[in-house]
Scaffold this motif. Sequence first.
Motif, PDB file in Angstrom:
ATOM      1  N   TYR A 192       0.819  -1.212   0.000  1.00 58.10           N
ATOM      2  CA  TYR A 192       0.000   0.000   0.000  1.00 58.10           C
ATOM      3  C   TYR A 192       0.856   1.266   0.000  1.00 58.10           C
ATOM      4  O   TYR A 192       0.511   2.275  -0.608  1.00 58.10           O
ATOM      5  N   GLU A 193       2.003   1.215   0.674  1.00 59.00           N
ATOM      6  CA  GLU A 193       2.872   2.384   0.784  1.00 59.00           C
ATOM      7  C   GLU A 193       3.496   2.767  -0.553  1.00 59.00           C
ATOM      8  O   GLU A 193       4.075   3.851  -0.682  1.00 59.00           O
ATOM      9  N   ALA A 194       3.375   1.909  -1.558  1.00 59.03           N
ATOM     10  CA  ALA A 194       3.986   2.206  -2.859  1.00 59.03           C
ATOM     11  C   ALA A 194       3.406   3.467  -3.484  1.00 59.03           C
ATOM     12  O   ALA A 194       4.083   4.146  -4.262  1.00 59.03           O
ATOM     13  N   ILE A 195       2.172   3.820  -3.144  1.00 54.31           N
ATOM     14  CA  ILE A 195       1.588   5.037  -3.706  1.00 54.31           C
ATOM     15  C   ILE A 195       2.361   6.255  -3.253  1.00 54.31           C
ATOM     16  O   ILE A 195       2.470   7.255  -3.989  1.00 54.31           O
ATOM     17  N   GLU A 196       2.936   6.216  -2.061  1.00 56.82           N
ATOM     18  CA  GLU A 196       3.701   7.350  -1.563  1.00 56.82           C
ATOM     19  C   GLU A 196       4.977   7.545  -2.377  1.00 56.82           C
ATOM     20  O   GLU A 196       5.442   8.680  -2.551  1.00 56.82           O
ATOM     21  N   VAL A 197       5.543   6.460  -2.871  1.00 60.31           N
ATOM     22  CA  VAL A 197       6.732   6.554  -3.722  1.00 60.31           C
ATOM     23  C   VAL A 197       6.374   7.250  -5.036  1.00 60.31           C
ATOM     24  O   VAL A 197       7.107   8.113  -5.527  1.00 60.31           O
ATOM     25  N   VAL A 198       5.229   6.886  -5.612  1.00 61.50           N
ATOM     26  CA  VAL A 198       4.798   7.513  -6.858  1.00 61.50           C
ATOM     27  C   VAL A 198       4.512   8.994  -6.621  1.00 61.50           C
ATOM     28  O   VAL A 198       4.861   9.852  -7.448  1.00 61.50           O
ATOM     29  N   VAL A 199       3.884   9.327  -5.498  1.00 65.44           N
ATOM     30  CA  VAL A 199       3.611  10.723  -5.154  1.00 65.44           C
ATOM     31  C   VAL A 199       4.918  11.503  -5.053  1.00 65.44           C
ATOM     32  O   VAL A 199       5.039  12.620  -5.576  1.00 65.44           O
ATOM     33  N   TYR A 200       5.909  10.929  -4.387  1.00 67.24           N
ATOM     34  CA  TYR A 200       7.204  11.588  -4.216  1.00 67.24           C
ATOM     35  C   TYR A 200       7.852  11.872  -5.575  1.00 67.24           C
ATOM     36  O   TYR A 200       8.332  12.983  -5.828  1.00 67.24           O
ATOM     37  N   ARG A 201       7.845  10.889  -6.455  1.00 74.55           N
ATOM     38  CA  ARG A 201       8.460  11.064  -7.773  1.00 74.55           C
ATOM     39  C   ARG A 201       7.713  12.091  -8.610  1.00 74.55           C
ATOM     40  O   ARG A 201       8.327  12.891  -9.329  1.00 74.55           O
ATOM     41  N   LEU A 202       6.387  12.063  -8.526  1.00 69.82           N
ATOM     42  CA  LEU A 202       5.609  13.028  -9.298  1.00 69.82           C
ATOM     43  C   LEU A 202       5.846  14.443  -8.787  1.00 69.82           C
ATOM     44  O   LEU A 202       5.937  15.392  -9.578  1.00 69.82           O
ATOM     45  N   ARG A 203       5.943  14.600  -7.474  1.00 71.89           N
ATOM     46  CA  ARG A 203       6.222  15.935  -6.914  1.00 71.89           C
ATOM     47  C   ARG A 203       7.513  16.507  -7.505  1.00 71.89           C
ATOM     48  O   ARG A 203       7.578  17.696  -7.841  1.00 71.89           O
TER      49      ARG A 203
END
Length: 227
Positions: A192-203
């Motif tokens: 579930y925490e993988a979405i935070e990685v995508v958010v970080y990269r998109l930021r």
Amino acid sequence: MKLLLVEDNPQMRATLQRALERQGMAVVTCDDGLQALALWRSTRPDAVLLDLSLPGQDGLEVLAQARAAGLRTPVIILTARGTVGDRILGLNTGADDYLAKPFDLDELEARVRALVRRAGSSSVAEPVAPPAPVGGLYVDTGSGAVYHHNQPMELAPRELALLRALLARPGQAITKEKLFELVFPGESDVQYEAIEVVVYRLRKKLADTGVQLVTLRGLGYLLKAPA
């Protein structure tokens, strides 16, 4: 009545096409998620029968792109993913009905006709206006790519899925759970925490645009245009 059938299993596709054509329906078929949206636009079907597990692009992503582009054609999801969570995800993404495989062909026909009747039996509804750009960011309705002031952004597929979801609801917070479902559809082995990685990269990729990807505690994420 014209149908678009998006199904990658050759035997299932042929069986459904024959059965529906015997009922007087014209059936256009497609076996690849990457081709589905273009065929959807060009054939202007009365209804779409959409499998989820497709090569090239998942059916939920196809559906999300179609709805973001203003295509309101009635959609029935046909899939082996039959859990309650899968049904909720499909309906929340924009599907009108859901049939878990295996299903009865007579029931499928009845549901198709009922959906088309409710939609007014039009070939395709008038497209709604796409969401307003956010700080110069917008989704190209033809390609599905995201542009910033007419320049395409270089994004990984999951970054693109996340940004498109946020742009589809400008000014509205989207929960982490919903974004996870849209970015990792059907991927039960992903943490579930993988979405935070995508958010970080998109930021990081949004930094030069001035658009902020804001976290609202307890509510989710939203895009904020520069002041």
